[in-house]
Design a protein around this motif. Sequence first.
Motif, short mmCIF file in Angstrom:
data_model
loop_
_atom_site.label_atom_id
_atom_site.label_comp_id
_atom_site.label_asym_id
_atom_site.label_seq_id
_atom_site.Cartn_x
_atom_site.Cartn_y
_atom_site.Cartn_z
N ALA B 71 -3.97 -8.97 10.41
CA ALA B 71 -3.92 -10.36 10.86
C ALA B 71 -3.17 -10.50 12.17
O ALA B 71 -3.53 -11.31 13.02
CB ALA B 71 -3.26 -11.22 9.79
N VAL B 95 7.46 -4.12 3.76
CA VAL B 95 8.63 -5.00 3.79
C VAL B 95 8.37 -6.33 3.09
O VAL B 95 9.30 -7.03 2.72
CB VAL B 95 9.16 -5.25 5.22
N ASP B 96 7.10 -6.67 2.92
CA ASP B 96 6.79 -7.94 2.28
C ASP B 96 5.40 -7.85 1.66
O ASP B 96 4.48 -7.38 2.33
CB ASP B 96 6.81 -9.04 3.34
N ARG B 98 2.79 -10.19 -0.94
CA ARG B 98 2.62 -11.41 -1.74
C ARG B 98 1.13 -11.69 -1.91
O ARG B 98 0.31 -10.91 -1.42
CB ARG B 98 3.28 -12.57 -1.02
N GLU B 100 -0.82 -13.86 -0.54
CA GLU B 100 -1.59 -14.17 0.67
C GLU B 100 -1.72 -13.00 1.63
O GLU B 100 -2.52 -13.04 2.55
CB GLU B 100 -0.97 -15.34 1.43
N GLY B 101 -0.86 -11.99 1.47
CA GLY B 101 -0.91 -10.87 2.40
C GLY B 101 0.38 -10.07 2.34
O GLY B 101 1.06 -10.07 1.32
N GLY B 102 0.72 -9.43 3.45
CA GLY B 102 1.95 -8.63 3.45
C GLY B 102 2.27 -8.11 4.84
O GLY B 102 1.48 -8.26 5.77
N MET B 121 1.22 -7.33 10.28
CA MET B 121 1.04 -8.28 9.19
C MET B 121 -0.44 -8.29 8.77
O MET B 121 -1.32 -8.30 9.62
CB MET B 121 1.44 -9.66 9.69
N ALA B 123 -3.47 -10.04 6.11
CA ALA B 123 -3.82 -11.17 5.25
C ALA B 123 -4.81 -10.67 4.21
O ALA B 123 -5.59 -9.76 4.47
CB ALA B 123 -4.43 -12.29 6.07
#
Lengths: 134, 155
Positions: B71, B95-96, B98, B100-102, B121, B123
Amino acid sequence: MPMTQDDILTKVRTTLCDALGVDEDEVTLESTLVGDLGAESIDFLDIVFRLEKNFSLKIPRGELFPESLASADSGFVKDGKVTTEGIAELRKRMPHADVDKLAADPRVQNIQELFTVGMIVKFLQNKLAKSAAA
Amino acid sequence: MRWIWIDRFLELQSGVQARAVKNVTMAEEHLHDHYPGFPVMPGSLMLEGMAQTGGILLGEKNQFKHIVILAKVPNITFHSEVVPGDQVIYTAKLVDARDEGGTVECTATVGERLVAEAEIMFAHLDQSDPTFGAIDQKNFVFSMNLMSVMDVGRV
Protein backbone atom coordinates in the motif's frame (compact mmCIF):
# COMPACT_ATOMS: atom_id res chain seq x y z
CA MET A 1 -2.67 13.84 34.64
CA PRO A 2 -4.82 14.06 31.50
CA MET A 3 -3.17 15.16 28.30
CA THR A 4 -3.82 18.75 27.30
CA GLN A 5 -4.82 19.77 23.80
CA ASP A 6 -1.22 20.89 23.24
CA ASP A 7 0.19 17.53 24.37
CA ILE A 8 -2.16 15.75 22.00
CA LEU A 9 -1.34 18.12 19.12
CA THR A 10 2.39 17.54 19.62
CA LYS A 11 1.96 13.79 19.32
CA VAL A 12 -0.45 14.10 16.40
CA ARG A 13 2.07 16.34 14.67
CA THR A 14 4.81 13.70 15.03
CA THR A 15 2.39 11.05 13.77
CA LEU A 16 1.50 13.08 10.68
CA CYS A 17 5.12 13.95 9.94
CA ASP A 18 5.95 10.23 9.97
CA ALA A 19 2.90 9.19 7.95
CA LEU A 20 2.87 11.96 5.36
CA GLY A 21 6.47 13.13 5.22
CA VAL A 22 5.47 16.74 5.95
CA ASP A 23 7.40 19.26 8.03
CA GLU A 24 6.33 19.98 11.60
CA ASP A 25 5.50 23.63 10.90
CA GLU A 26 3.03 22.57 8.19
CA VAL A 27 0.87 20.82 10.77
CA THR A 28 -1.50 23.24 12.50
CA LEU A 29 -4.95 22.63 13.97
CA GLU A 30 -6.48 24.18 10.84
CA SER A 31 -4.51 22.15 8.27
CA THR A 32 -6.64 19.86 6.12
CA LEU A 33 -5.20 16.39 5.62
CA VAL A 34 -5.89 16.12 1.91
CA GLY A 35 -5.69 19.74 0.74
CA ASP A 36 -2.85 21.06 2.89
CA LEU A 37 -0.89 17.95 3.84
CA GLY A 38 -1.35 15.92 0.65
CA ALA A 39 -2.84 12.79 2.24
CA GLU A 40 -4.16 10.08 -0.08
CA SER A 41 -6.72 7.42 0.73
CA ILE A 42 -4.19 4.82 1.91
CA ASP A 43 -2.63 7.38 4.24
CA PHE A 44 -5.81 7.43 6.33
CA LEU A 45 -5.26 3.79 7.22
CA ASP A 46 -1.60 4.51 8.01
CA ILE A 47 -2.57 7.46 10.21
CA VAL A 48 -5.02 5.31 12.19
CA PHE A 49 -2.35 2.60 12.69
CA ARG A 50 0.15 5.15 13.98
CA LEU A 51 -2.32 6.96 16.25
CA GLU A 52 -3.30 3.67 17.85
CA LYS A 53 0.32 2.90 18.54
CA ASN A 54 1.36 6.38 19.70
CA PHE A 55 -1.66 6.86 21.98
CA SER A 56 -2.08 3.20 23.03
CA LEU A 57 -5.68 3.22 21.89
CA LYS A 58 -7.94 1.05 19.78
CA ILE A 59 -9.67 2.96 17.01
CA PRO A 60 -12.38 0.84 15.39
CA ARG A 61 -12.55 0.99 11.62
CA GLY A 62 -14.56 3.94 10.32
CA GLU A 63 -14.73 5.73 13.65
CA LEU A 64 -12.20 8.48 12.97
CA PHE A 65 -12.58 8.57 9.20
CA PRO A 66 -16.00 7.20 8.21
CA GLU A 67 -16.01 5.32 4.94
CA SER A 68 -18.25 5.52 1.87
CA LEU A 69 -20.09 8.65 2.97
CA ALA A 70 -20.00 10.23 -0.45
CA SER A 71 -20.49 7.15 -2.60
CA ALA A 72 -23.30 7.26 -5.14
CA ASP A 73 -25.40 4.66 -3.33
CA SER A 74 -25.03 6.13 0.15
CA GLY A 75 -28.24 8.13 -0.36
CA PHE A 76 -26.60 11.12 1.27
CA VAL A 77 -25.56 12.91 -1.90
CA LYS A 78 -27.79 14.53 -4.50
CA ASP A 79 -26.82 16.83 -7.38
CA GLY A 80 -23.28 17.08 -6.10
CA LYS A 81 -24.37 18.19 -2.65
CA VAL A 82 -24.68 16.46 0.68
CA THR A 83 -28.37 16.14 1.55
CA THR A 84 -29.92 17.22 4.85
CA GLU A 85 -30.03 13.54 5.86
CA GLY A 86 -26.37 13.29 4.93
CA ILE A 87 -25.48 16.24 7.15
CA ALA A 88 -27.46 14.70 10.02
CA GLU A 89 -25.64 11.39 9.50
CA LEU A 90 -22.27 13.16 9.50
CA ARG A 91 -23.11 14.92 12.77
CA LYS A 92 -23.96 11.56 14.28
CA ARG A 93 -20.93 9.70 12.98
CA MET A 94 -18.40 12.51 13.29
CA PRO A 95 -19.09 14.45 16.48
CA HIS A 96 -15.40 15.35 16.35
CA ALA A 97 -15.72 17.24 13.04
CA ASP A 98 -16.82 20.77 12.24
CA VAL A 99 -19.95 19.76 10.34
CA ASP A 100 -21.45 23.28 10.62
CA LYS A 101 -18.97 24.52 8.08
CA LEU A 102 -19.95 21.81 5.62
CA ALA A 103 -23.66 22.43 6.26
CA ALA A 104 -23.15 26.04 5.16
CA ASP A 105 -21.69 24.92 1.82
CA PRO A 106 -22.56 21.22 1.39
CA ARG A 107 -20.84 20.58 -1.93
CA VAL A 108 -19.47 17.03 -2.07
CA GLN A 109 -15.91 18.20 -2.66
CA ASN A 110 -16.05 20.02 0.69
CA ILE A 111 -16.44 16.76 2.63
CA GLN A 112 -12.69 16.24 2.68
CA GLU A 113 -12.28 19.60 4.41
CA LEU A 114 -13.85 18.01 7.49
CA PHE A 115 -10.64 16.03 7.85
CA THR A 116 -8.40 18.50 9.64
CA VAL A 117 -5.65 18.13 12.20
CA GLY A 118 -7.99 19.78 14.73
CA MET A 119 -10.58 17.08 14.02
CA ILE A 120 -8.08 14.35 14.90
CA VAL A 121 -7.09 16.19 18.10
CA LYS A 122 -10.73 16.56 19.13
CA PHE A 123 -11.41 12.90 18.37
CA LEU A 124 -8.49 11.87 20.57
CA GLN A 125 -9.55 14.21 23.37
CA ASN A 126 -12.99 12.57 23.42
CA LYS A 127 -11.51 9.12 23.16
CA LEU A 128 -8.94 9.66 25.92
CA ALA A 129 -11.55 11.24 28.23
CA LYS A 130 -13.79 8.21 27.70
CA SER A 131 -11.05 5.70 28.41
CA ALA A 132 -10.01 7.66 31.55
CA ALA A 133 -13.60 7.59 32.81
CA ALA A 134 -13.94 3.88 32.16
CA MET B 1 10.19 -13.03 -16.80
CA ARG B 2 8.78 -14.12 -13.46
CA TRP B 3 8.17 -11.41 -10.94
CA ILE B 4 9.98 -13.20 -8.13
CA TRP B 5 12.66 -11.08 -6.51
CA ILE B 6 13.76 -13.41 -3.77
CA ASP B 7 15.38 -16.77 -4.43
CA ARG B 8 14.67 -18.64 -1.25
CA PHE B 9 13.37 -18.25 2.25
CA LEU B 10 15.98 -18.77 4.97
CA GLU B 11 13.78 -18.33 7.98
CA LEU B 12 10.17 -17.73 8.87
CA GLN B 13 9.25 -17.11 12.48
CA SER B 14 5.50 -16.88 12.23
CA GLY B 15 4.23 -13.39 13.03
CA VAL B 16 7.71 -12.17 14.01
CA GLN B 17 10.43 -12.21 11.39
CA ALA B 18 11.35 -13.56 7.97
CA ARG B 19 14.64 -13.73 6.10
CA ALA B 20 15.14 -14.38 2.42
CA VAL B 21 18.10 -14.46 0.07
CA LYS B 22 18.57 -12.93 -3.37
CA ASN B 23 21.63 -13.74 -5.47
CA VAL B 24 22.42 -11.12 -8.08
CA THR B 25 23.79 -12.32 -11.45
CA MET B 26 24.76 -10.89 -14.79
CA ALA B 27 22.13 -13.17 -16.32
CA GLU B 28 19.53 -10.59 -15.28
CA GLU B 29 18.81 -8.63 -18.44
CA HIS B 30 18.14 -5.28 -16.82
CA LEU B 31 21.63 -5.13 -15.29
CA HIS B 32 23.02 -4.64 -18.80
CA ASP B 33 21.00 -1.46 -19.15
CA HIS B 34 21.21 -0.35 -15.53
CA TYR B 35 23.81 0.80 -16.33
CA PRO B 36 25.77 -0.10 -19.48
CA GLY B 37 29.26 -1.00 -18.31
CA PHE B 38 28.31 -0.35 -14.69
CA PRO B 39 25.78 -2.92 -13.51
CA VAL B 40 23.96 -1.97 -10.27
CA MET B 41 20.84 -3.62 -8.90
CA PRO B 42 17.97 -1.12 -9.16
CA GLY B 43 16.74 0.10 -5.78
CA SER B 44 13.15 -0.49 -6.86
CA LEU B 45 13.88 -4.22 -7.14
CA MET B 46 15.43 -4.28 -3.68
CA LEU B 47 12.24 -2.71 -2.42
CA GLU B 48 10.28 -5.41 -4.26
CA GLY B 49 12.42 -8.10 -2.60
CA MET B 50 11.79 -6.58 0.82
CA ALA B 51 8.05 -6.32 0.06
CA GLN B 52 7.87 -9.94 -1.06
CA THR B 53 9.69 -11.10 2.09
CA GLY B 54 7.54 -8.91 4.35
CA GLY B 55 4.33 -9.64 2.45
CA ILE B 56 4.72 -13.39 2.90
CA LEU B 57 5.50 -12.82 6.59
CA LEU B 58 2.26 -10.88 7.03
CA GLY B 59 0.24 -13.24 4.83
CA GLU B 60 1.43 -16.32 6.68
CA LYS B 61 0.34 -14.86 10.00
CA ASN B 62 -3.23 -14.99 8.70
CA GLN B 63 -2.77 -18.34 6.92
CA PHE B 64 -2.85 -16.46 3.56
CA LYS B 65 -6.53 -15.74 4.08
CA HIS B 66 -6.19 -12.19 2.79
CA ILE B 67 -4.70 -10.83 -0.37
CA VAL B 68 -1.82 -8.64 0.71
CA ILE B 69 -1.16 -5.53 -1.34
CA LEU B 70 1.77 -3.18 -1.03
CA ALA B 71 0.00 0.00 0.00
CA LYS B 72 2.66 2.46 0.96
CA VAL B 73 6.36 2.90 1.64
CA PRO B 74 6.55 5.54 4.37
CA ASN B 75 10.35 5.33 4.54
CA ILE B 76 13.17 3.91 2.50
CA THR B 77 16.89 4.66 2.61
CA PHE B 78 19.58 3.26 0.34
CA HIS B 79 23.02 3.17 1.89
CA SER B 80 25.15 1.49 -0.77
CA GLU B 81 25.11 -0.37 -4.06
CA VAL B 82 24.48 -4.00 -4.92
CA VAL B 83 26.39 -5.46 -7.88
CA PRO B 84 26.44 -8.85 -9.66
CA GLY B 85 27.95 -11.54 -7.44
CA ASP B 86 26.46 -10.04 -4.31
CA GLN B 87 24.20 -12.07 -2.08
CA VAL B 88 21.49 -9.87 -0.59
CA ILE B 89 19.74 -10.94 2.59
CA TYR B 90 16.35 -9.39 3.22
CA THR B 91 15.15 -9.36 6.81
CA ALA B 92 11.57 -8.32 7.56
CA LYS B 93 10.17 -7.74 11.03
CA LEU B 94 6.44 -7.53 11.57
CA VAL B 95 5.72 -4.38 13.58
CA ASP B 96 1.97 -4.18 13.15
CA ALA B 97 -0.65 -6.67 11.99
CA ARG B 98 -4.39 -6.17 12.04
CA ASP B 99 -7.53 -6.92 10.06
CA GLU B 100 -7.03 -4.07 7.60
CA GLY B 101 -3.36 -4.71 6.89
CA GLY B 102 0.04 -4.46 8.51
CA THR B 103 3.48 -2.90 8.60
CA VAL B 104 6.96 -4.39 8.37
CA GLU B 105 10.43 -3.00 8.92
CA CYS B 106 12.96 -4.41 6.51
CA THR B 107 16.67 -4.36 5.89
CA ALA B 108 18.77 -5.49 2.95
CA THR B 109 22.33 -6.52 3.76
CA VAL B 110 25.28 -7.92 1.83
CA GLY B 111 27.53 -9.64 4.35
CA GLU B 112 27.96 -7.14 7.18
CA ARG B 113 27.12 -4.20 4.96
CA LEU B 114 23.72 -2.53 5.33
CA VAL B 115 22.48 -1.75 1.82
CA ALA B 116 18.93 -0.51 2.36
CA GLU B 117 16.27 -0.20 5.02
CA ALA B 118 12.57 0.40 4.60
CA GLU B 119 9.24 0.58 6.34
CA ILE B 120 6.51 -0.98 4.23
CA MET B 121 2.79 -0.91 4.81
CA PHE B 122 0.40 -3.46 3.34
CA ALA B 123 -3.37 -3.43 3.01
CA HIS B 124 -5.59 -6.51 2.96
CA LEU B 125 -8.07 -7.07 0.22
CA ASP B 126 -10.64 -9.80 0.43
CA GLN B 127 -12.29 -11.44 -2.52
CA SER B 128 -15.63 -10.18 -1.28
CA ASP B 129 -14.42 -6.59 -1.62
CA PRO B 130 -16.29 -4.76 -4.41
CA THR B 131 -13.00 -3.26 -5.64
CA PHE B 132 -11.44 -6.71 -5.93
CA GLY B 133 -12.05 -7.10 -9.66
CA ALA B 134 -10.43 -3.76 -10.42
CA ILE B 135 -7.09 -4.65 -8.89
CA ASP B 136 -4.20 -5.43 -11.18
CA GLN B 137 -2.74 -8.84 -10.34
CA LYS B 138 0.74 -7.38 -10.33
CA ASN B 139 -0.04 -5.48 -7.17
CA PHE B 140 -0.36 -8.67 -5.22
CA VAL B 141 2.55 -9.39 -3.03
CA PHE B 142 2.14 -13.11 -3.37
CA SER B 143 0.66 -15.48 -5.80
CA MET B 144 1.15 -19.23 -5.91
CA ASN B 145 4.17 -18.61 -8.11
CA LEU B 146 5.93 -16.47 -5.56
CA MET B 147 5.07 -18.88 -2.78
CA SER B 148 7.36 -21.44 -4.42
CA VAL B 149 10.37 -19.63 -2.88
CA MET B 150 9.36 -21.11 0.44
CA ASP B 151 9.88 -24.62 -0.86
CA VAL B 152 13.17 -24.15 -2.71
CA GLY B 153 15.72 -26.71 -1.55
CA ARG B 154 13.17 -28.82 0.28
CA VAL B 155 12.80 -32.41 -0.71
